[in-house]
Design an enzyme around this catalytic site. Structure first.
Site, PDB file in Angstrom:
ATOM      1  N   ARG A 116      44.028  38.844  89.163  1.00  0.00           N
ATOM      2  CA  ARG A 116      43.041  38.693  88.086  1.00  0.00           C
ATOM      3  C   ARG A 116      41.802  38.062  88.726  1.00  0.00           C
ATOM      4  NH1 ARG A 116      44.555  34.039  84.387  1.00  0.00           N
ATOM      5  NH2 ARG A 116      45.856  35.485  83.196  1.00  0.00           N
ATOM      6  N   ASP A 154      47.832  31.095  87.141  1.00  0.00           N
ATOM      7  CA  ASP A 154      46.426  30.747  86.977  1.00  0.00           C
ATOM      8  C   ASP A 154      45.945  30.012  88.227  1.00  0.00           C
ATOM      9  OD1 ASP A 154      46.340  31.753  84.411  1.00  0.00           O
ATOM     10  OD2 ASP A 154      46.366  29.798  83.417  1.00  0.00           O
TER      11      ASP A 154
HETATM   12  C1  LIG Z   1      41.634  36.128  80.830  1.00  0.00           C
HETATM   13  C2  LIG Z   1      40.956  35.038  81.582  1.00  0.00           C
HETATM   14  C3  LIG Z   1      41.685  34.233  82.427  1.00  0.00           C
HETATM   15  C4  LIG Z   1      41.058  33.231  83.153  1.00  0.00           C
HETATM   16  N1  LIG Z   1      41.797  32.525  84.063  1.00  0.00           N
HETATM   17  C5  LIG Z   1      41.172  31.620  84.843  1.00  0.00           C
HETATM   18  C6  LIG Z   1      41.849  30.946  85.892  1.00  0.00           C
HETATM   19  O1  LIG Z   1      43.053  31.138  86.133  1.00  0.00           O
HETATM   20  N2  LIG Z   1      41.167  30.054  86.629  1.00  0.00           N
HETATM   21  C7  LIG Z   1      39.829  29.793  86.406  1.00  0.00           C
HETATM   22  O2  LIG Z   1      39.235  28.994  87.129  1.00  0.00           O
HETATM   23  N3  LIG Z   1      39.170  30.414  85.418  1.00  0.00           N
HETATM   24  C8  LIG Z   1      39.795  31.310  84.622  1.00  0.00           C
HETATM   25  N4  LIG Z   1      39.093  31.935  83.645  1.00  0.00           N
HETATM   26  C9  LIG Z   1      37.745  31.433  83.243  1.00  0.00           C
HETATM   27  C10 LIG Z   1      36.638  32.052  84.048  1.00  0.00           C
HETATM   28  O3  LIG Z   1      36.711  31.607  85.381  1.00  0.00           O
HETATM   29  C11 LIG Z   1      35.272  31.693  83.470  1.00  0.00           C
HETATM   30  O4  LIG Z   1      35.117  30.299  83.518  1.00  0.00           O
HETATM   31  C12 LIG Z   1      35.058  32.144  82.042  1.00  0.00           C
HETATM   32  O5  LIG Z   1      35.607  33.418  81.810  1.00  0.00           O
HETATM   33  C13 LIG Z   1      33.533  32.197  81.732  1.00  0.00           C
HETATM   34  O6  LIG Z   1      32.894  33.159  82.532  1.00  0.00           O
HETATM   35  P1  LIG Z   1      32.515  34.606  81.973  1.00  0.00           P
HETATM   36  O7  LIG Z   1      32.327  35.511  83.147  1.00  0.00           O
HETATM   37  O8  LIG Z   1      33.550  35.055  80.995  1.00  0.00           O
HETATM   38  O9  LIG Z   1      31.165  34.498  81.179  1.00  0.00           O
HETATM   39  P2  LIG Z   1      30.134  33.267  81.065  1.00  0.00           P
HETATM   40  O10 LIG Z   1      29.698  32.898  82.433  1.00  0.00           O
HETATM   41  O11 LIG Z   1      30.682  32.220  80.150  1.00  0.00           O
HETATM   42  O12 LIG Z   1      28.966  33.981  80.317  1.00  0.00           O
HETATM   43  C14 LIG Z   1      28.054  34.843  81.014  1.00  0.00           C
HETATM   44  C15 LIG Z   1      27.413  35.839  80.077  1.00  0.00           C
HETATM   45  O13 LIG Z   1      28.439  36.606  79.421  1.00  0.00           O
HETATM   46  C16 LIG Z   1      28.006  36.972  78.152  1.00  0.00           C
HETATM   47  N5  LIG Z   1      28.893  36.362  77.159  1.00  0.00           N
HETATM   48  C17 LIG Z   1      29.822  35.408  77.381  1.00  0.00           C
HETATM   49  N6  LIG Z   1      30.443  35.053  76.259  1.00  0.00           N
HETATM   50  C18 LIG Z   1      29.892  35.802  75.287  1.00  0.00           C
HETATM   51  C19 LIG Z   1      30.102  35.889  73.903  1.00  0.00           C
HETATM   52  N7  LIG Z   1      31.006  35.106  73.274  1.00  0.00           N
HETATM   53  N8  LIG Z   1      29.365  36.755  73.207  1.00  0.00           N
HETATM   54  C20 LIG Z   1      28.429  37.519  73.825  1.00  0.00           C
HETATM   55  N9  LIG Z   1      28.187  37.471  75.133  1.00  0.00           N
HETATM   56  C21 LIG Z   1      28.897  36.638  75.858  1.00  0.00           C
HETATM   57  C22 LIG Z   1      26.609  36.443  78.005  1.00  0.00           C
HETATM   58  O14 LIG Z   1      25.726  37.419  78.463  1.00  0.00           O
HETATM   59  C23 LIG Z   1      26.622  35.253  78.963  1.00  0.00           C
HETATM   60  O15 LIG Z   1      25.356  34.854  79.382  1.00  0.00           O
HETATM   61  C24 LIG Z   1      39.678  32.986  82.956  1.00  0.00           C
HETATM   62  C25 LIG Z   1      38.932  33.796  82.112  1.00  0.00           C
HETATM   63  C26 LIG Z   1      39.542  34.818  81.440  1.00  0.00           C
HETATM   64  C27 LIG Z   1      38.698  35.693  80.570  1.00  0.00           C
END
Ligand SMILES: Cc1cc2nc3c(=O)[nH]c(=O)nc-3n(C[C@H](O)[C@H](O)[C@H](O)COP(=O)(O)OP(=O)(O)OC[C@H]3O[C@@H](n4cnc5c(N)ncnc54)[C@H](O)[C@@H]3O)c2cc1C
Length: 280
Positions: free
Chosen positions: A158, A108
């Site tokens: 990733r 991560d």
């Molecule tokens: C598998 C995985 C591993 C990760 N590993 C790391 C890591 O190692 N280091 C790190 O810094 N971060 C990590 N992250 C976190 C990542 O950096 C983001 O902080 C987190 O995923 C939120 O960003 P997002 O793009 O998913 O959507 P967000 O920015 O939270 O949401 C943007 C848009 O997505 C849609 N959306 C989001 N959630 C929903 C929902 N529940 N229902 C409907 N629509 C929704 C909506 O349109 C929303 O406005 C990881 C995320 C994932 C999924």
């Protein structure tokens, strides 16, 4: 150690590795893959780093045959803040064990104070190990260069937006710009890196990945979507039904508070979920 509260249970599979494995089996029954993470970070003494290292190995041994032995680790839990040699030795021993059980380990990415160090340790590990991948955060200004370097090296990446609060000198602050940067990085990875993972719940980015890969004849089997346990469950299933690979990040353990707060900060909907349950 903090007992898992009702609110955190939406985002954390349980306290014990067995809870995570059970969640992985339930996902597998729906055609969904998992990566397991024993929660914990920012350890400052070697004994605790050693315990985190042993816990990761125990987890790899515990995942039954038939379930992919895929784990995610935070190197700050294995001594990264104490010394590079200690961290390298600990993580190498996890990778050796992972190799014995045909497992894969994802490092991560944490806050920007650790980015350069994490990449250097990863490159060092890659000299001896091919069962390890990295995470790159699209919001950091440096990431387009890191993505190009990863493609050149053939690294497994990733891609996510980045969960840590960073200053404007280090990272983009505006969501439209972060999405734009994410798409550009994702395209580079989809074109040239082995099995990239597109980690986002953001429909705009999921849709862009689907459109880009269709347009460029990139097979669904050559990349995967990743999402977090507890978020957008119905989308996991619809993507699988459309023929895509989906892997869910399944965290477990008692050190869940920092992870939980990062999820709350990301999205108003997650805070509302907690508030609804508080007042129920
Ligand atoms: C598998 C995985 C591993 C990760 N590993 C790391 C890591 O190692 N280091 C790190 O810094 N971060 C990590 N992250 C976190 C990542 O950096 C983001 O902080 C987190 O995923 C939120 O960003 P997002 O793009 O998913 O959507 P967000 O920015 O939270 O949401 C943007 C848009 O997505 C849609 N959306 C989001 N959630 C929903 C929902 N529940 N229902 C409907 N629509 C929704 C909506 O349109 C929303 O406005 C990881 C995320 C994932 C999924």
């Amino acid at each position: 150690m903090t007992p898992l509260t009702l609110f955190a249970r939406r985002f954390v599979a349980g306290e014990r590795p067995q809870d995570a494995v059970r969640a992985g089996q339930q996902l597998q029954a729906k055609g969904i893959k998992a990566t397991f993470d024993k929660l914990g970070e920012d350890v400052n003494d070697a004994a605790a780093a050693g315990r985190a290292t042993e816990a990761a190995k125990e987890l790899l041994r515990l995942i039954p045959a038939g379930l992919e032995r895929n784990v995610s680790i935070k190197m700050s839990s294995m001594g990264q803040r104490i010394s590079r040699d200690l961290c390298l030795a600990n993580v190498s021993s996890v990778l050796d064990l992972a190799k014995e059980v045909s497992g894969f380990v994802r490092l991560d990415m944490e806050g920007s104070a650790l980015t350069q160090d994490t990449l250097e340790i990863f490159h060092e590990l890659r000299k001896r190990h091919d069962n390890v991948g990295i995470v790159l955060q699209a919001s950091l200004h440096r990431t387009a260069d890191d993505v190009r370097e990863a493609v050149r090296r053939g690294d497994r990446v990733r891609l996510c937006k980045g969960a840590y609060k960073e200053p404007p000198q280090i990272a983009l602050q505006d969501m439209a710009k972060i999405r734009q940067a994410f798409k550009a990085c994702a395209h580079l990875l989809l074109d040239g890196a082995p099995r990239p993972a597109i980690a986002s719940h953001d429909e705009e980015l999921i849709g862009d990945t689907i459109a880009y890969t269709k347009e460029h004849g990139i097979l669904p089997s050559s990349f995967e979507f990743q999402m977090l346990f507890g978020l957008r469950k119905s989308r996991w299933e619809s993507l699988v039904a459309e023929g895509y690979t989906v892997r869910i990040y399944v965290p477990f353990g008692t050190h869940w508070i920092p992870y939980f707060y990062r999820r709350l900060r990301e999205r108003r909907e997650n805070v509302l979920f907690v508030l609804r349950n508080l007042f129920r």
